[in-house]
Enzyme design. Structure first.
Site, short mmCIF file in Angstrom:
data_model
loop_
_atom_site.label_atom_id
_atom_site.label_comp_id
_atom_site.label_asym_id
_atom_site.label_seq_id
_atom_site.Cartn_x
_atom_site.Cartn_y
_atom_site.Cartn_z
N ARG A 147 0.63 3.19 -0.56
CA ARG A 147 -0.63 2.77 -1.29
C ARG A 147 -1.84 3.44 -0.68
O ARG A 147 -2.61 4.04 -1.43
CB ARG A 147 -0.90 1.27 -1.18
CG ARG A 147 0.11 0.60 -2.27
CD ARG A 147 -0.14 -1.08 -1.93
NE ARG A 147 0.10 -1.43 -0.55
CZ ARG A 147 -0.19 -2.74 -0.07
NH1 ARG A 147 -0.86 -3.31 -1.06
NH2 ARG A 147 0.02 -3.07 1.06
N ASN A 169 1.16 -3.56 -4.85
CA ASN A 169 2.47 -3.93 -4.52
C ASN A 169 2.86 -5.19 -5.50
O ASN A 169 1.91 -5.90 -5.68
CB ASN A 169 2.76 -4.18 -3.16
CG ASN A 169 2.94 -3.26 -2.30
OD1 ASN A 169 3.14 -2.09 -2.47
ND2 ASN A 169 3.17 -3.56 -1.04
#
EC number: 6.2.-.-
Length: 779
Positions: A31, A49
């Protein structure tokens, strides 16, 4: 392209795209990588996520979106593994800022969990930098390294779902964790000395009291105790190790007695490559394997007069060595080197268990089971959720051969071209057990479970299956198992409530494991060679030349059967197999042969065994190549009794000289063709009676086996079988035989395939079982 340019005048041309990324993309810095890339390209949107992997939306000019996607595919972060990227257009929202959103759980989970990864170079620099706030902190990590699989309770992979949830972060750690530009952004095990796990040292021994520095740190006390000959239990990533000074013969001998491990070699840990090069010869491929982020134990050729205690690896010409893979290991070895200056700082670092038990990983269990072995304990308060032994590997025939696939590899799936039509469990074998859960194209092989000999190991197997089923959302509807009715794994499969059960012959599974790895669906010639596998005729198979694809096989050739007197007893009392082969080759007159082996046989004992064979009582027939190696080792005088399966064969390989003159053997026509080793046995006796050294006998025997197997493959090819040979089974852990056979086959135009991603021994069996079951279901 500047931020202003993208989101100012050109905003009317902005488009928005949703990307669904599947693979190993959680807990690996994915990320923050996406966030930084979006910032650099001036894109708006978000990333999060979820139980499928990572979902993100990006908004901006089409060219910037294409550049973003291209970078994602070609240059992901070091630990990420992208299996698929789905992309679809979505309505533009006019967003100009990019953000990271909180994780989302979904009904179906397809997340991959990263294996535990060795400490990265950035963290190591900080660990040894006195100016860094984590200087000397034994639990330093970031998104590029540290514990993963062993601390994960559930997915999505967030701190609350790991054993780190009991350590609230201090403000300094929290600000790193929340900063998308920091390499510890959402590093779930992130911690420091203020807020994270800590070490403790406990002394148990009453009879052995080294002089430990007063008020010293747990680490310094442990280093001092090791330098003075102590045995310590040390908590690692996936369980406890038992450690002692590898150069101290008395300490190593004491560890052998207490651990009840009479002869199997101990693994070593050395601080760096330089220290390893003082003990072993290391080629560039071996260096790369030692230093890889997976950090397996690597089998290396020991140098002559190596200074380690002889009882570290008795009867071996190799040492199994690994480099440190946790910050604690790095710190301990550095502290230990100061206590023992001027010599290699090498420690025995073997699994924390009694022989045949699973590795201890819970603190209370470690105290209960290891206090009788270790003098003290270096431990910490970060819980291990899933035990995970060290992996073992070596370089064979120009590539990596895994002997145990565990820490650093599990639970990363072996992704196959094969499709699993329904979620499936393959339970593996009895020895070196691993299981496999499979769905779609992914086979999730477990960490090393071990030999299913007792309740502890069976419990570990059951716990592992449940954990994998939950992590990978894979409730099996099919179970694949070995045909041997007495294997505990087989009994477990047959007793389960999984509706569809598929039995897979042992040696077919070995060959299928190679085919699955290499993505091959067409038939091949498969050579499966090991100690024991249940044959479809009820005999014990173990040297099989098969014509096989994933779905089915025919038995083209095998080593001619001989009786195995006493069944399993002969695996340890290898003299019984030696005597049986001699009796077959010379008749009862073999007792008059003037070789030392025959002179050692107790006549009375042999009379009882001969009667067993004659009456067919507890003397099953076997075609095992492993047992032929045992027989030759016994006849050549290497050993009459093995302390563990394969010991005699390993020692036979260790002494072998280079000699490419094969002994005679015969290929006996029939369906199947039979490889007759009795001419070989007669020729070996002739050599021994003429005073030939054992090294020469062993070298010639290895050449004979390679030649016999190669000729059997040539006969198969002559009947129309393909010119592709797959080799698998525990006998192919014999590097000399494997390299001889590969070279011999390639010289005559065969393409040779070996196991590279799973072990050739029974640790890779579950992958083959899963592949066969999938192919049969597709039929």
């Amino acid at each position: 392209m500047t931020h202003a340019h993208c989101n100012g005048s050109d905003q009317s041309q902005n488009i928005r795209r949703r990307l669904m990324v599947r693979g190993m993309v959680q807990g690996v810095g994915f990320r923050p990588f996406v966030y930084n890339l979006a910032q650099r390209l001036g894109l708006g949107g978000f990333v999060l996520n979820d139980s499928d992997g990572v979902t993100l939306e990006i908004e901006g000019p089409a060219s910037a979106l294409d550049a973003f996607e291209q970078t994602l595919r070609t240059s992901p972060p070091p630990l990420a593994r992208i299996d698929a990227i789905g992309a679809e257009p979505v309505a533009s929202r006019g967003e100009t800022h990019f953000r990271i959103e909180t994780s989302r759980a979904a009904t179906v989970r397809n997340t991959l969990i990263s294996p535990d990864v060795a400490t990265c170079d950035d963290c190591l620099r900080e660990l040894f930098d006195p100016a860094d706030r984590r200087f000397g902190y034994p639990f330093i990590n970031c998104t590029n390294c540290g514990p993963r699989f062993t601390i994960v309770l559930d997915v999505p992979y967030d701190r609350a779902q790991t054993t780190m949830r009991v350590f609230p972060m201090c403000p300094a750690c929290r600000s790193e964790y929340d900063d998308p530009l920091d390499r510890r952004f959402h590093a779930q095990p992130n911690a420091c000395a203020v807020c994270g796990p800590s070490l403790a040292f406990h002394w148990w021994s009453t009879e052995f009291r080294p002089r430990l520095p007063v008020h010293a740190s747990p680490l310094d006390q442990a280093a001092a105790a090791l330098a003075q000959g102590a045995i310590l239990a040390i908590k690692g990533l996936g369980g406890y190790h038992l450690a002692c000074d590898a150069l101290d013969s008395a300490a190593v001998a004491r560890l052998r007695v207490r651990k009840q491990r009479e002869a199997k070699p101990f693994a070593l840990m050395a601080p760096d490559l330089e220290a390893i090069q003082r003990l072993c010869s290391v080629n560039p491929d071996e260096e790369a394997l030692l230093e890889s982020r997976r950090r397996p134990i690597v089998l290396l050729d020991a140098l002559p007069n190596v200074p380690v205690a002889p009882s570290v690896a008795p009867g071996y010409a190799t040492l199994g060595i690994m480099l440190p893979y946790t910050p604690l290991h790095h710190l301990l070895l550095r502290a230990y080197a100061k206590e023992a200056p001027g010599r290699p700082a090498v420690l025995v670092m073997t699994s924390g268990n009694l022989s045949d038990e699973p590795i201890a990983y819970r603190d209370d269990d470690a105290v209960a089971r290891l206090a009788s072995i270790a003098d003290g304990m270096l431990t910490h308060n970060r819980d291990i959720h899933m035990r995970c032994d060290d992996s073992v590997a070596r370089i064979v025939a120009g590539g990596v051969q895994l002997l145990r696939r565990s820490r650093g590899y599990a639970p990363e799936p072996v992704t196959l071209t094969l499709h699993f039509p329904r979620p499936l469990l393959a339970v593996g074998g009895h020895l070196k057990n691993t299981f496999c859960l499979a769905k779609e194209h992914d086979a999730f092989l477990s960490h090393h479970i071990g030999d299913l000999e007792n309740l502890e190991t069976l419990t570990s197997f059951r716990e592992g299956v449940r954990h994998f089923a939950r992590l990978f959302d894979c409730e099996p509807e099919v179970v694949a198992y070995d045909l041997h009715p007495e294997y505990l794994a087989t009994k477990e499969a047959l007793a389960s409530d999984i509706p569809l059960k598929i039995g897979v012959q042992h040696h077919h599974a070995h060959i299928a494991s190679v085919l699955a790895e290499h993505g091959i669906e067409d038939p091949v010639i498969g050579v499966a060679a090991d100690g024991t596998g249940y044959g479809i005729d009820g005999s014990i198979w173990g040297c099989e030349v098969l014509i096989a694809d994933l779905r089915e096989f025919t038995r083209f050739a095998h080593l001619a059967y001989i009786p195995l007197p006493g069944g399993d007893a002969a695996v340890r009392q290898v003299w019984r197999i030696g005597a049986t082969y001699l009796q077959r080759a010379f008749g009862d007159a073999f007792l008059d042969l003037d070789i030392p082996f025959v002179q050692r046989i107790r006549r009375q004992q042999w009379t009882l065994i001969a009667r067993m064979i004659e009456r067919g009582i507890n003397a099953p027939l076997t075609s095992s190549l492993g047992r032929l190696f045992d027989a030759v080792a016994a006849i050549a005088g290497i050993r009459d009794h093995a302390l563990y399966e394969g010991q005699a064969a390993i020692e036979l390989e260790t002494v072998a000289a280079q000699d490419d003159r094969p002994y005679p053997f015969a290929l006996l026509d029939g369906a199947p063709l039979r490889i007759d080793a009795l001419p070989t046995i007669r020729a070996i006796v002739e050599d021994l009676r003429a005073g030939a050294p054992v090294a020469l006998v062993s070298g010639r025997f290895h050449s004979t086996v390679a030649e016999a197997l190669a000729q059997a493959c040539e006969r198969a090819r002559a009947t129309g079988a393909p010119a592709v040979v797959a080799l698998s089974g525990g006998v192919f852990q014999n590097r000399r035989l494997t390299e001889l056979l590969v070279a011999r086959l390639e010289r005559t135009g065969f393409r040779v395939l070996l196991n590279r991603r799973v072990p050739p021994n029974d640790g890779g069996l579950c992958l083959g079982q899963a592949a066969v079951a999938a192919a049969q279901m597709q039929k």
